[in-house]
Design a protein around this motif. Structure first.
Motif: not given
Length: 391
Positions: A49-51, A302-307, A337-339
Motif C-alpha cells: 500500500h503505497k501511502p 490528473p487523477c492521483r489519489y488512491v480512493a 494530510l496524515k500528520n
C-alpha cells in the motif's frame, strides 16, 4: 547480442504492477476467473500500500514489512502471467502488439485489450540530480533510503512541501532525524489551499521542530568530500542565498507521466496531466486501450489519489469483459494530510486561488469554503489543532 523469443499472446495485458494494476486484476477476476491476463512490470510486482511509505520510517517498518504478497505469490493466486523486470520498448496499436525486453531477450506480445497502469514518476529538476537525490515513490527506493537512515540521527532536506513532502517531514522527525522542508511557496500545501489555511499548517509543523524554508528554490546539490551534501538555495523574493549541509535530500516536487509509450500507441496525451481518457469509460483515444490511476487525466485534471481506484478498476473490467455497467463518475476524493501536528481535511476540487470564505474560525479550528462564479461551493477545507481532533 539479444535473443528473440517467439511472439506470445494474451487476452488482457496490463502495464504496471502498482495499486492501480492490481486493482484491475482483482476487478477482472471477480467476474471472470479464466480470461488470460498478463501483467508487465519493470520491478518485482510485490503488492503493498503505497501511502504507507510516508509513515513507515518512524514506525521502524522495513520495505519487507510493507509487502502484503510477493509478485510471484500474488500472480499465482490471481492466475496471472507475470512478466517481472520486463520493459515495454514499443507499442504497435494497429497490430495490437507490444515489443518487450527482458534482460538480454526481446520478444513480442499480442493483446486483445490493453490497460495502462504505469503510474507517474517523480520530477527531478536539473538542480536535483537523480544520483544524489532520493524519492519516496516506490518501495524499492524507500527500502534503500531507510537502510541509510537506520545508521543514526541524520539531517534530511525535503524539496517540495505538498502532501507527500509534508507527511515525510513529520515521519522523519518522529524517527529522530533533523528535517528541513524547502518549497517555492511561502507555506506547505500552498498550491491547494489559501494563505489563511496554509499559515496554520506552517505554524504547526514549525512548532514540532521542522525547519521550513518557504519561498526558496534549490539551485544545486553537490557531494562534499566528507560524503555529505551541499544544498544551495536562493530566496525568490529578495535573491539572498542560503547553503545547507545535509546527509540526504529527498525530492517531492511533483509527478510527471512518461509520454513515450502513450505516444507510440497514438494515444492523446497531455504533457502536464497524462493520458487522456473518456471520463465515463476510462478508454483512451486508441481502440481497446484503457488507463487508470496516476497516469491518466479526466477533463484536463490528473487523477492521483488512491480512493477512486476501486471504482475505476471496476469500470475498466466491465468494459473489457463486455458486461453491462454504470458509467464511471469521477468524484474528487477527500484529501487528508496524515500528520499528527495538525489535522487537514479537504473535499471537492481545491485550488489556492479563488473565492475562499471563512465559515468558522477559532484558535483550534478553521473551516473555509471555495465558491465558484455561480456562488456554488466547490471545495471545503477543515484545519484543526490536534487536541480538537476526535479519536
Amino acid at each position: 547480442m539479444s535473443e528473440d523469443k517467439q511472439t506470445v499472446a494474451s487476452d488482457i495485458v496490463i502495464i504496471g504492477a502498482g495499486l492501480a494494476g492490481w486493482h484491475v486484476i482483482d476487478a477482472i477476476r471477480a467476474k471472470d476467473k479464466d480470461v488470460s491476463i498478463t501483467l508487465i512490470t519493470a520491478d518485482s510486482a510485490d503488492r503493498y500500500h503505497k501511502p504507507m511509505l510516508t509513515m513507515a520510517i518512524s514506525q521502524n517498518k522495513r520495505a519487507a514489512d510493507l509487502v502484503r504478497a510477493t509478485g510471484i505469490e500474488a500472480a499465482q493466486a490471481a492466475n496471472v502471467t507475470l512478466l517481472a523486470h520486463t520493459h515495454v520498448c514499443d507499442i504497435d496499436s494497429s497490430a495490437r502488439q507490444l515489443q518487450l525486453t527482458d534482460e538480454d531477450t526481446t520478444y513480442s506480445l499480442r493483446y486483445d485489450k490493453l490497460v495502462f497502469a504505469m503510474g507517474a514518476r517523480p520530477i527531478f529538476p536539473k538542480s536535483l540530480p537523480e544520483d544524489l537525490v532520493w524519492h519516496v515513490n516506490h518501495i524499492e527506493r524507500f527500502g534503500q533510503l531507510q537502510e541509510q537512515l537506520a545508521i543514526g540521527s541524520q539531517h534530511v532536506a525535503i524539496v517540495g512541501a505538498g502532501m507527500v513532502g509534508t507527511e515525510i517531514a513529520e515521519d522523519l522527525l518522529k524517527a529522530g532525524h533533523e528535517v528541513t522542508l524547502i518549497d517555492l511557496n511561502e507555506a506547505p500545501l500552498a498550491q491547494m489551499l489559501p494563505a489563511k489555511a496554509t499559515a496554520r499548517i506552517a505554524k504547526a509543523i514549525g512548532s514540532q521542530g521542522i525547519e521550513f524554508l518557504g519561498g526558496y528554490q534549490v539551485t544545486a546539490v553537490a557531494r562534499r568530500a566528507d560524503g555529505k551534501l551541499d544544498v544551495s538555495c536562493e530566496a525568490l523574493e529578495h535573491k539572498t542565498s542560503k547553503k545547507l549541509i545535509v546527509d540526504h535530500v529527498i525530492a517531492s516536487a511533483g509527478l510527471v507521466v512518461d509520454d513515450a509509450l502513450p505516444t507510440a500507441a497514438g494515444i492523446e496525451f497531455e504533457r502536464r496531466t497524462g493520458i487522456v481518457v473518456d471520463g465515463s469509460t476510462l478508454r483512451t483515444t486508441t481502440s481497446d486501450i484503457y488507463a487508470i490511476g496516476d497516469c491518466m487525466s479526466i477533463d484536463g485534471v490528473p487523477c492521483r489519489y488512491v480512493a477512486p481506484l476501486r471504482a475505476q478498476a471496476a469500470t475498466i473490467a466491465d468494459n473489457i469483459l463486455g458486461l453491462e455497467h454504470a458509467n464511471y463518475e469521477h468524484k474528487p476524493p477527500m484529501i487528508r494530510l496524515k500528520n499528527k501536528a495538525i489535522s487537514v481535511m479537504v473535499t471537492g476540487s481545491p485550488q489556492a486561488s479563488g473565492n475562499w470564505r471563512v465559515m468558522r474560525e477559532s484558535d483550534d479550528e478553521l473551516i473555509m469554503e471555495l465558491f465558484d462564479e455561480q456562488d456554488k461551493v466547490t471545495a471545503v477545507a477543515t484545519i484543526k489543532a490536534p487536541a480538537t481532533v476526535s479519536a
